[in-house]
Scaffold this motif. Structure first.
Motif, PDB file in Angstrom:
ATOM      1  N   LYS A 127     -70.462  80.479 -34.784  1.00 19.20           N
ATOM      2  CA  LYS A 127     -69.740  81.410 -35.653  1.00 19.20           C
ATOM      3  C   LYS A 127     -68.260  81.530 -35.286  1.00 19.20           C
ATOM      4  CE  LYS A 127     -71.277  85.372 -32.885  1.00 19.20           C
ATOM      5  NZ  LYS A 127     -72.044  86.656 -32.923  1.00 19.20           N
ATOM      6  N   ASN A 128     -67.906  81.075 -34.096  1.00 23.25           N
ATOM      7  CA  ASN A 128     -66.502  81.094 -33.676  1.00 23.25           C
ATOM      8  C   ASN A 128     -65.781  79.777 -33.985  1.00 23.25           C
ATOM      9  OD1 ASN A 128     -66.681  83.742 -32.544  1.00 23.25           O
ATOM     10  ND2 ASN A 128     -67.717  82.846 -30.748  1.00 23.25           N
ATOM     11  N   GLY A 129     -66.504  78.854 -34.627  1.00 27.97           N
ATOM     12  CA  GLY A 129     -65.905  77.568 -34.971  1.00 27.97           C
ATOM     13  C   GLY A 129     -65.916  76.565 -33.842  1.00 27.97           C
ATOM     14  N   HIS A 130     -66.653  76.865 -32.792  1.00 27.69           N
ATOM     15  CA  HIS A 130     -66.724  75.953 -31.655  1.00 27.69           C
ATOM     16  C   HIS A 130     -67.980  75.074 -31.742  1.00 27.69           C
ATOM     17  CE1 HIS A 130     -64.344  79.346 -29.557  1.00 27.69           C
ATOM     18  NE2 HIS A 130     -63.496  78.461 -30.075  1.00 27.69           N
ATOM     19  N   VAL A 131     -67.893  73.907 -31.149  1.00 24.79           N
ATOM     20  CA  VAL A 131     -69.046  73.000 -31.083  1.00 24.79           C
ATOM     21  C   VAL A 131     -69.519  72.930 -29.644  1.00 24.79           C
ATOM     22  CG1 VAL A 131     -69.887  70.656 -31.471  1.00 24.79           C
ATOM     23  CG2 VAL A 131     -68.208  71.636 -33.039  1.00 24.79           C
ATOM     24  N   GLU A 132     -70.642  73.565 -29.377  1.00 19.75           N
ATOM     25  CA  GLU A 132     -71.227  73.529 -28.044  1.00 19.75           C
ATOM     26  C   GLU A 132     -72.525  72.733 -28.019  1.00 19.75           C
ATOM     27  OE1 GLU A 132     -69.781  74.542 -25.420  1.00 19.75           O
ATOM     28  OE2 GLU A 132     -68.077  75.479 -26.441  1.00 19.75           O
ATOM     29  N   ARG A 133     -73.039  72.424 -29.195  1.00 20.40           N
ATOM     30  CA  ARG A 133     -74.287  71.664 -29.305  1.00 20.40           C
ATOM     31  C   ARG A 133     -74.167  70.639 -30.431  1.00 20.40           C
ATOM     32  NH1 ARG A 133     -79.120  75.521 -30.278  1.00 20.40           N
ATOM     33  NH2 ARG A 133     -77.721  76.365 -31.866  1.00 20.40           N
ATOM     34  N   PHE A 134     -75.045  69.684 -30.394  1.00 25.11           N
ATOM     35  CA  PHE A 134     -75.095  68.722 -31.499  1.00 25.11           C
ATOM     36  C   PHE A 134     -76.546  68.382 -31.802  1.00 25.11           C
ATOM     37  CE2 PHE A 134     -74.816  66.144 -27.668  1.00 25.11           C
ATOM     38  CZ  PHE A 134     -75.736  65.129 -27.875  1.00 25.11           C
ATOM     39  N   CYS A 135     -76.757  67.955 -33.047  1.00 21.79           N
ATOM     40  CA  CYS A 135     -78.108  67.580 -33.493  1.00 21.79           C
ATOM     41  C   CYS A 135     -78.173  66.073 -33.686  1.00 21.79           C
ATOM     42  CB  CYS A 135     -78.446  68.287 -34.803  1.00 21.79           C
ATOM     43  SG  CYS A 135     -80.128  67.953 -35.397  1.00 21.79           S
ATOM     44  N   MET A 136     -79.276  65.519 -33.296  1.00 21.29           N
ATOM     45  CA  MET A 136     -79.481  64.079 -33.388  1.00 21.29           C
ATOM     46  C   MET A 136     -80.693  63.818 -34.287  1.00 21.29           C
ATOM     47  SD  MET A 136     -79.993  61.550 -30.121  1.00 21.29           S
ATOM     48  CE  MET A 136     -78.388  61.921 -29.431  1.00 21.29           C
ATOM     49  N   LEU A 137     -80.489  63.063 -35.359  1.00 26.42           N
ATOM     50  CA  LEU A 137     -81.577  62.683 -36.259  1.00 26.42           C
ATOM     51  C   LEU A 137     -81.896  61.208 -36.029  1.00 26.42           C
ATOM     52  CD1 LEU A 137     -80.412  64.390 -39.595  1.00 26.42           C
ATOM     53  CD2 LEU A 137     -81.899  65.318 -37.808  1.00 26.42           C
ATOM     54  N   VAL A 138     -83.149  60.920 -35.758  1.00 26.86           N
ATOM     55  CA  VAL A 138     -83.578  59.555 -35.446  1.00 26.86           C
ATOM     56  C   VAL A 138     -84.511  59.070 -36.551  1.00 26.86           C
ATOM     57  CG1 VAL A 138     -84.701  58.065 -33.753  1.00 26.86           C
ATOM     58  CG2 VAL A 138     -83.416  60.072 -32.982  1.00 26.86           C
ATOM     59  N   TYR A 139     -84.108  58.010 -37.250  1.00 27.85           N
ATOM     60  CA  TYR A 139     -84.876  57.473 -38.367  1.00 27.85           C
ATOM     61  C   TYR A 139     -85.557  56.164 -37.956  1.00 27.85           C
ATOM     62  CZ  TYR A 139     -81.838  60.637 -41.025  1.00 27.85           C
ATOM     63  OH  TYR A 139     -81.147  61.737 -41.481  1.00 27.85           O
ATOM     64  N   ASP A 140     -86.814  56.028 -38.304  1.00 29.15           N
ATOM     65  CA  ASP A 140     -87.544  54.781 -38.058  1.00 29.15           C
ATOM     66  C   ASP A 140     -87.244  53.826 -39.213  1.00 29.15           C
ATOM     67  OD1 ASP A 140     -89.286  52.718 -37.648  1.00 29.15           O
ATOM     68  OD2 ASP A 140     -91.118  53.931 -37.702  1.00 29.15           O
ATOM     69  N   VAL A 141     -86.487  52.771 -38.933  1.00 31.11           N
ATOM     70  CA  VAL A 141     -86.125  51.802 -39.979  1.00 31.11           C
ATOM     71  C   VAL A 141     -86.701  50.421 -39.645  1.00 31.11           C
ATOM     72  CG1 VAL A 141     -84.040  53.024 -40.695  1.00 31.11           C
ATOM     73  CG2 VAL A 141     -83.896  51.365 -38.827  1.00 31.11           C
ATOM     74  N   THR A 142     -87.826  50.412 -38.924  1.00 30.44           N
ATOM     75  CA  THR A 142     -88.422  49.140 -38.496  1.00 30.44           C
ATOM     76  C   THR A 142     -88.743  48.244 -39.684  1.00 30.44           C
ATOM     77  OG1 THR A 142     -89.401  50.282 -36.603  1.00 30.44           O
ATOM     78  CG2 THR A 142     -90.270  48.110 -37.140  1.00 30.44           C
ATOM     79  N   GLU A 143     -89.333  48.827 -40.716  1.00 33.93           N
ATOM     80  CA  GLU A 143     -89.739  48.024 -41.870  1.00 33.93           C
ATOM     81  C   GLU A 143     -88.530  47.376 -42.547  1.00 33.93           C
ATOM     82  OE1 GLU A 143     -92.262  48.604 -46.030  1.00 33.93           O
ATOM     83  OE2 GLU A 143     -92.399  50.102 -44.439  1.00 33.93           O
ATOM     84  N   GLN A 144     -87.477  48.162 -42.747  1.00 35.25           N
ATOM     85  CA  GLN A 144     -86.275  47.619 -43.376  1.00 35.25           C
ATOM     86  C   GLN A 144     -85.618  46.563 -42.497  1.00 35.25           C
ATOM     87  OE1 GLN A 144     -87.262  50.845 -43.030  1.00 35.25           O
ATOM     88  NE2 GLN A 144     -85.872  52.207 -44.155  1.00 35.25           N
ATOM     89  N   ALA A 145     -85.583  46.831 -41.183  1.00 31.44           N
ATOM     90  CA  ALA A 145     -84.956  45.878 -40.257  1.00 31.44           C
ATOM     91  C   ALA A 145     -85.701  44.552 -40.241  1.00 31.44           C
ATOM     92  CB  ALA A 145     -84.905  46.476 -38.855  1.00 31.44           C
ATOM     93  N   LEU A 146     -87.025  44.629 -40.157  1.00 34.63           N
ATOM     94  CA  LEU A 146     -87.809  43.392 -40.137  1.00 34.63           C
ATOM     95  C   LEU A 146     -87.671  42.627 -41.441  1.00 34.63           C
ATOM     96  CD1 LEU A 146     -91.113  44.494 -38.341  1.00 34.63           C
ATOM     97  CD2 LEU A 146     -89.191  43.206 -37.401  1.00 34.63           C
ATOM     98  N   GLY A 147     -87.576  43.377 -42.544  1.00 32.59           N
ATOM     99  CA  GLY A 147     -87.386  42.719 -43.831  1.00 32.59           C
ATOM    100  C   GLY A 147     -86.075  41.955 -43.877  1.00 32.59           C
ATOM    101  N   LYS A 148     -85.016  42.575 -43.388  1.00 27.78           N
ATOM    102  CA  LYS A 148     -83.712  41.920 -43.400  1.00 27.78           C
ATOM    103  C   LYS A 148     -83.673  40.754 -42.422  1.00 27.78           C
ATOM    104  CE  LYS A 148     -78.760  42.780 -43.118  1.00 27.78           C
ATOM    105  NZ  LYS A 148     -77.683  43.786 -42.950  1.00 27.78           N
TER     106      LYS A 148
END
Length: 324
Positions: A127-148
Motif C-alpha cells: 500500500k506504500n508503493g514498495h515492492v518487498e515480495r514477488f509472485c512467481m507463476l510456473v507454467y507446464d509447457v512440456t507438450e508445446q515444447a516437445l511439439g516444437k
C-alpha cells in the motif's frame, strides 16, 4: 508485510488481494510468493505435487536451499527489474528449459526427461508503493515444447533427406552440384588448387546381370563407405548417378589427389562383398582434373575429370588418369 503463509492450511494474501487456498490449489499453474531474500512465503499444490516438497517444509526457507539446480546469482539478476522497476520478468523455455527441475509426470509415452516451463515473475506492490515480495507463476509447457522440438527435428531430417543419397549416405547429385558450383566460385576467387575426381565401377552391368540388382546396390554402398574413409570433412563427395561418384578434394593439387585416387583404387580392388553366399570383387576407374582459371564454368571443370575417366576406361580400367 504479511507473515509467511502456509497455503496448505490457510488462505493467502498476495499484495492487497485475498485469495482462498482452495483456488490456489485448484489452479494447474505453479504459484509461489517470495520475499526480497528469496524466502518462500506461498507454495501451492501444483508446486507441492511436482516438486515433491510440502508447503510446510519449504515455507520460510530460502528457495535455493531446496532447489540447488537454480543458479542463485543468475536468478537474482534476472528478478532485479521486479524490485527496481516494478516490472514483470519472463523466463521462456527456449532460453532456459526449466527453472525447477521437475520430473515429467505425463504418460510413459512422454519423451521429455523433465517438465519444460515458462515462468512469469511479477512484483507485489504494498500500500506504500514498495515492492518487498514477488509472485512467481510456473507454467507446464512440456507438450508445446516437445511439439516444437519434434517439428524442428522433423524439418532437420527432411533437410538431410533432401541432400543425401538414400543408398550411400553421400550427397545426392542435386545437392552435390550446388556445393560444387560454390566450390568452383571459391576456386576462382582464391589462388589455391583443388582437384575434381570422377570414378565409377568397372563392368558394373556384369555384376548386376550375374548377381542381381541387390548385389549391385551392396557393391555401391560398400564403395561409398570406402570413399568416405579416404576423403576429409572439407572435401566434397557425392553419388553422381548409378555407379558413378564425384569428389572434389579441396585445397589439393593433382599431385596430392593422385595419392587419394590410388588409395581408393587399391582398397576397392581388395574389397570383397558377400551376397547370398557369393563373394563379389570389383575394380574402379578414376579421372582427375585440377582446377584451372581457364575452365569456363564448373561443368567445364567436371567435364575434364569425366574425360580423364573415359581415358582410364579406354586404357584398360582399374586405373586413374589425369586430364592433361
Amino acid at each position: 508485510m504479511n507473515a509467511p503463509t502456509d497455503i496448505s492450511s490457510a488462505d493467502a494474501h498476495i499484495g492487497s488481494s485475498y485469495i482462498p487456498s482452495e483456488l490456489l490449489d485448484s489452479i494447474e499453474v505453479g504459484i509461489a510468493v517470495l520475499d526480497r531474500n528469496f524466502n518462500v512465503q506461498v507454495w501451492n499444490k501444483f508446486l507441492e505435487n511436482h516438486g515433491a516438497k510440502k508447503a510446510e517444509a519449504i515455507i520460510g526457507d530460502s528457495l535455493f536451499t531446496h532447489f540447488p539446480e537454480i543458479e542463485e546469482r543468475w536468478l537474482k539478476t534476472k528478478v532485479d527489474p521486479v524490485f527496481n522497476l516494478k516490472s514483470p520478468v519472463f523466463i521462456i523455455w527456449e532460453q532456459r528449459p526449466y527453472l525447477f527441475k521437475f520430473d515429467c509426470n505425463r504418460p510413459v509415452t512422454c519423451a521429455a526427461e523433465f517438465m519444460y516451463q515458462n515462468v512469469t515473475v511479477f512484483p507485489i506492490v504494498d500500500k506504500n508503493g514498495h515492492v518487498e515480495r514477488f509472485c512467481m507463476l510456473v507454467y507446464d509447457v512440456t507438450e508445446q515444447a516437445l511439439g516444437k522440438l519434434g517439428m524442428e527435428h522433423l524439418n532437420e531430417e527432411l533437410k538431410t533427406a533432401s541432400r543425401v543419397d538414400g543408398l550411400t549416405g553421400l550427397y545426392n547429385r542435386r545437392y552435390w552440384q550446388e556445393r560444387f558450383d560454390e566450390m568452383h566460385k571459391l576456386c576462382v576467387r582464391r589462388d589455391k588448387p583443388s582437384t575434381a575426381l570422377m570414378l565409377d565401377i568397372d563392368h558394373f552391368k556384369r555384376i548386376n546381370d550375374t548377381y542381381g540388382h541387390q548385389a549391385g546396390d551392396k557393391v555401391i554402398k560398400m564403395l561409398a563407405a570406402l570413399i568416405k574413409r579416404c576423403v576429409r570433412e572439407t572435401d566434397l563427395a557425392g553419388r553422381y548417378g548409378g555407379e558413378e561418384f564425384a569428389i572434389v578434394l579441396n585445397d589439393s593439387s593433382v599431385e596430392d589427389a593422385q595419392a587419394v585416387a590410388e588409395r581408393i583404387r587399391q582398397l576397392a580392388q581388395r574389397l570383397v562383398v558377400e551376397h547370398d553366399g557369393e563373394s563379389i570383387t570389383f575394380t574402379v576407374s578414376l579421372g582427375l582434373a585440377q582446377f584451372s582459371p581457364d575452365f569456363k564454368g564448373a561443368m567445364a571443370w567436371l567435364e575434364c575429370a569425366d574425360q580423364a575417366l573415359y581415358k582410364a576406361k579406354e586404357g584398360g580400367r582399374n586405373q586413374y588418369c589425369i586430364y592433361a
